[in-house]
Design a protein around this motif. Sequence first.
Motif, PDB file in Angstrom:
ATOM      1  N   GLU A 193      71.683   3.008 140.450  1.00  0.00           N
ATOM      2  CA  GLU A 193      72.123   3.375 139.111  1.00  0.00           C
ATOM      3  C   GLU A 193      71.307   4.558 138.603  1.00  0.00           C
ATOM      4  OE1 GLU A 193      72.502   1.437 134.612  1.00  0.00           O
ATOM      5  OE2 GLU A 193      72.056   0.168 136.348  1.00  0.00           O
ATOM      6  N   ILE A 194      71.986   5.568 138.069  1.00  0.00           N
ATOM      7  CA  ILE A 194      71.311   6.754 137.546  1.00  0.00           C
ATOM      8  C   ILE A 194      70.743   6.433 136.167  1.00  0.00           C
ATOM      9  CG2 ILE A 194      71.612   9.160 136.845  1.00  0.00           C
ATOM     10  CD1 ILE A 194      73.853   9.370 138.880  1.00  0.00           C
ATOM     11  N   THR A 195      69.441   6.662 136.001  1.00  0.00           N
ATOM     12  CA  THR A 195      68.763   6.323 134.758  1.00  0.00           C
ATOM     13  C   THR A 195      68.682   7.525 133.812  1.00  0.00           C
ATOM     14  OG1 THR A 195      66.578   6.912 135.623  1.00  0.00           O
ATOM     15  CG2 THR A 195      67.354   4.653 136.029  1.00  0.00           C
ATOM     16  N   ILE A 196      68.326   7.253 132.566  1.00  0.00           N
ATOM     17  CA  ILE A 196      68.142   8.320 131.574  1.00  0.00           C
ATOM     18  C   ILE A 196      67.037   9.274 132.020  1.00  0.00           C
ATOM     19  CG2 ILE A 196      67.476   8.828 129.198  1.00  0.00           C
ATOM     20  CD1 ILE A 196      70.226   7.577 129.444  1.00  0.00           C
ATOM     21  N   LYS A 197      65.971   8.737 132.589  1.00  0.00           N
ATOM     22  CA  LYS A 197      64.868   9.567 133.075  1.00  0.00           C
ATOM     23  C   LYS A 197      65.357  10.551 134.133  1.00  0.00           C
ATOM     24  CE  LYS A 197      60.304   9.262 135.264  1.00  0.00           C
ATOM     25  NZ  LYS A 197      59.289   8.325 135.829  1.00  0.00           N
ATOM     26  N   GLU A 198      66.207  10.084 135.038  1.00  0.00           N
ATOM     27  CA  GLU A 198      66.759  10.956 136.073  1.00  0.00           C
ATOM     28  C   GLU A 198      67.598  12.068 135.453  1.00  0.00           C
ATOM     29  OE1 GLU A 198      68.684   9.023 139.435  1.00  0.00           O
ATOM     30  OE2 GLU A 198      67.516   7.228 139.042  1.00  0.00           O
ATOM     31  N   LEU A 199      68.418  11.702 134.467  1.00  0.00           N
ATOM     32  CA  LEU A 199      69.262  12.704 133.814  1.00  0.00           C
ATOM     33  C   LEU A 199      68.424  13.790 133.156  1.00  0.00           C
ATOM     34  CD1 LEU A 199      72.029  10.439 132.225  1.00  0.00           C
ATOM     35  CD2 LEU A 199      72.261  11.951 134.192  1.00  0.00           C
ATOM     36  N   VAL A 200      67.319  13.383 132.534  1.00  0.00           N
ATOM     37  CA  VAL A 200      66.423  14.355 131.894  1.00  0.00           C
ATOM     38  C   VAL A 200      65.870  15.316 132.942  1.00  0.00           C
ATOM     39  CG1 VAL A 200      64.224  14.651 130.684  1.00  0.00           C
ATOM     40  CG2 VAL A 200      65.821  12.860 129.957  1.00  0.00           C
ATOM     41  N   ILE A 201      65.436  14.765 134.093  1.00  0.00           N
ATOM     42  CA  ILE A 201      64.881  15.601 135.164  1.00  0.00           C
ATOM     43  C   ILE A 201      65.954  16.535 135.722  1.00  0.00           C
ATOM     44  CG2 ILE A 201      63.889  15.559 137.488  1.00  0.00           C
ATOM     45  CD1 ILE A 201      62.571  12.885 136.732  1.00  0.00           C
ATOM     46  N   LEU A 202      67.162  16.001 135.915  1.00  0.00           N
ATOM     47  CA  LEU A 202      68.248  16.820 136.450  1.00  0.00           C
ATOM     48  C   LEU A 202      68.586  17.982 135.527  1.00  0.00           C
ATOM     49  CD1 LEU A 202      70.745  14.136 137.825  1.00  0.00           C
ATOM     50  CD2 LEU A 202      69.416  15.762 139.162  1.00  0.00           C
ATOM     51  N   PHE A 203      68.730  17.698 134.246  1.00  0.00           N
ATOM     52  CA  PHE A 203      69.112  18.767 133.321  1.00  0.00           C
ATOM     53  C   PHE A 203      67.965  19.744 133.081  1.00  0.00           C
ATOM     54  CE2 PHE A 203      72.620  15.851 132.446  1.00  0.00           C
ATOM     55  CZ  PHE A 203      73.674  16.754 132.457  1.00  0.00           C
ATOM     56  N   ALA A 204      66.724  19.281 133.235  1.00  0.00           N
ATOM     57  CA  ALA A 204      65.603  20.215 133.193  1.00  0.00           C
ATOM     58  C   ALA A 204      65.676  21.160 134.397  1.00  0.00           C
ATOM     59  CB  ALA A 204      64.281  19.439 133.201  1.00  0.00           C
ATOM     60  N   GLY A 205      66.036  20.594 135.561  1.00  0.00           N
ATOM     61  CA  GLY A 205      66.207  21.430 136.749  1.00  0.00           C
ATOM     62  C   GLY A 205      67.335  22.422 136.585  1.00  0.00           C
ATOM     63  N   ILE A 206      68.454  21.977 135.991  1.00  0.00           N
ATOM     64  CA  ILE A 206      69.575  22.875 135.731  1.00  0.00           C
ATOM     65  C   ILE A 206      69.163  23.988 134.767  1.00  0.00           C
ATOM     66  CG2 ILE A 206      71.833  23.044 134.608  1.00  0.00           C
ATOM     67  CD1 ILE A 206      72.061  21.858 137.345  1.00  0.00           C
ATOM     68  N   PHE A 207      68.379  23.647 133.766  1.00  0.00           N
ATOM     69  CA  PHE A 207      67.918  24.641 132.788  1.00  0.00           C
ATOM     70  C   PHE A 207      67.077  25.724 133.465  1.00  0.00           C
ATOM     71  CE2 PHE A 207      64.751  26.060 129.614  1.00  0.00           C
ATOM     72  CZ  PHE A 207      65.616  26.630 128.695  1.00  0.00           C
ATOM     73  N   ILE A 208      66.168  25.297 134.338  1.00  0.00           N
ATOM     74  CA  ILE A 208      65.332  26.262 135.080  1.00  0.00           C
ATOM     75  C   ILE A 208      66.215  27.112 135.996  1.00  0.00           C
ATOM     76  CG2 ILE A 208      63.507  26.494 136.809  1.00  0.00           C
ATOM     77  CD1 ILE A 208      62.304  23.897 135.631  1.00  0.00           C
ATOM     78  N   PHE A 209      67.191  26.470 136.625  1.00  0.00           N
ATOM     79  CA  PHE A 209      68.134  27.186 137.486  1.00  0.00           C
ATOM     80  C   PHE A 209      68.878  28.261 136.698  1.00  0.00           C
ATOM     81  CE2 PHE A 209      72.636  27.253 139.010  1.00  0.00           C
ATOM     82  CZ  PHE A 209      72.427  27.926 140.205  1.00  0.00           C
ATOM     83  N   PHE A 210      69.330  27.936 135.487  1.00  0.00           N
ATOM     84  CA  PHE A 210      70.013  28.913 134.637  1.00  0.00           C
ATOM     85  C   PHE A 210      69.113  30.112 134.350  1.00  0.00           C
ATOM     86  CE2 PHE A 210      73.089  25.693 132.476  1.00  0.00           C
ATOM     87  CZ  PHE A 210      73.902  25.754 133.600  1.00  0.00           C
ATOM     88  N   ILE A 211      67.848  29.840 134.058  1.00  0.00           N
ATOM     89  CA  ILE A 211      66.910  30.924 133.729  1.00  0.00           C
ATOM     90  C   ILE A 211      66.743  31.864 134.923  1.00  0.00           C
ATOM     91  CG2 ILE A 211      64.504  31.467 133.190  1.00  0.00           C
ATOM     92  CD1 ILE A 211      64.428  28.909 131.516  1.00  0.00           C
ATOM     93  N   VAL A 212      66.502  31.275 136.114  1.00  0.00           N
ATOM     94  CA  VAL A 212      66.266  32.107 137.308  1.00  0.00           C
ATOM     95  C   VAL A 212      67.533  32.861 137.701  1.00  0.00           C
ATOM     96  CG1 VAL A 212      65.530  32.098 139.715  1.00  0.00           C
ATOM     97  CG2 VAL A 212      64.476  30.524 138.091  1.00  0.00           C
ATOM     98  N   ARG A 213      68.667  32.168 137.696  1.00  0.00           N
ATOM     99  CA  ARG A 213      69.917  32.857 138.062  1.00  0.00           C
ATOM    100  C   ARG A 213      70.301  33.895 137.010  1.00  0.00           C
ATOM    101  NH1 ARG A 213      73.685  30.750 142.021  1.00  0.00           N
ATOM    102  NH2 ARG A 213      75.220  32.167 141.104  1.00  0.00           N
TER     103      ARG A 213
END
Length: 376
Positions: free
Chosen positions: A8-28
Amino acid sequence: MEESAETEITIKELVILFAGIFIFFIVRGFFIGVPLNAVEISFAENASAAAAGRMLYSHIPDTSGPFNIYIYKIIFEIIGKSTEAIRIFSVLYAAVSALLLYVFIRSFKSFGVSFAAFFMYLAMSFNYNFCGISAGPEIFVHIPLLLALIFLTDMEKGYEKAGYIIAGVFMGMAALTTHIVWPALAVPLIVIIAGKYEAREKTLNIVWYLCGLIITGAAAAGWGVYNGNLEAFIRSYFLFNINEYITGAYAAGHAERIMKFAAVSVLFLPGFIVMARGIGKEDGQNRGFYLLFFGIFITAGILLAKNPRPDSFMAVSPLFACSAAFFADEIIKFFGNKKIGILSAVIFILAAAGMFFYGAETAELFGVMRCAPPGI
């Protein structure tokens, strides 16, 4: 990264995932102004012509799938008609694909393994040699393929009919995006036939999957009839590419691309061995079969195409990302000391990801970014 029974995907995982997506947006974001390549320019011009009322295939010569032109039309209508708009869309598309890849792997692996694949996929999207930052069919095919994988491998008992039909629809969409995935249409049929099903269940599952393909095919045929370009559509996309499969000649530069692809594949070979070893040892969802054979059959489609573009090899990047993550998981299991195993796995993932990011030739892209045209 060790495997966990808890999927089961937890809230903590979602926070980490979207933080990773945010960093990805910045670099790209630094690559938003990179000029379009020849294939992207062709799609952009064809989409502009289609928006002006000209009909694809009948009036606009093209041998790629119809979805690509309509994706570009959507980009122009929603984001804008510019190089930057196309690059922004490709960033968003990669982010959604990465999240779908995470959801797929998280259904049977731990957070660590799933996040490693998520991270690897985003890193591979920077690769310059294979046009990772481009907006082409081999990138667009990821979402329908991943959705098909999710429905094929995570079916609840009693919902097989809906699962196979929906998977067939998404596989049909993938086939209407790029012809290099055509051989992969046979993978679900092979897995069903080889699976531990009763004869009647096998027959029904095959029928439901084929129904999904037929639904997509009928919709495409209906589009062709409605627009009066069905004959041109069949001739340009299907007959032309089938002829290339059978009689086409290998083009100049093909050998160099194959060698680059082979060099990359060596790095991920251990992970594919892990996938192959796991076949038959899973929970009945045949995930090992699907991952391994999708990789084999899509690669076969790339080679049969005779003259694949550099970005053709990006079609298998989600499978390569899975392979790297699974091998990292095996590294942890290999070491008796868990801390050493995790450290070794992290080093492996960072090294693999770094190879792809270095392949982006960042300095060159930063240089052309400053002189990129403001629009198409």
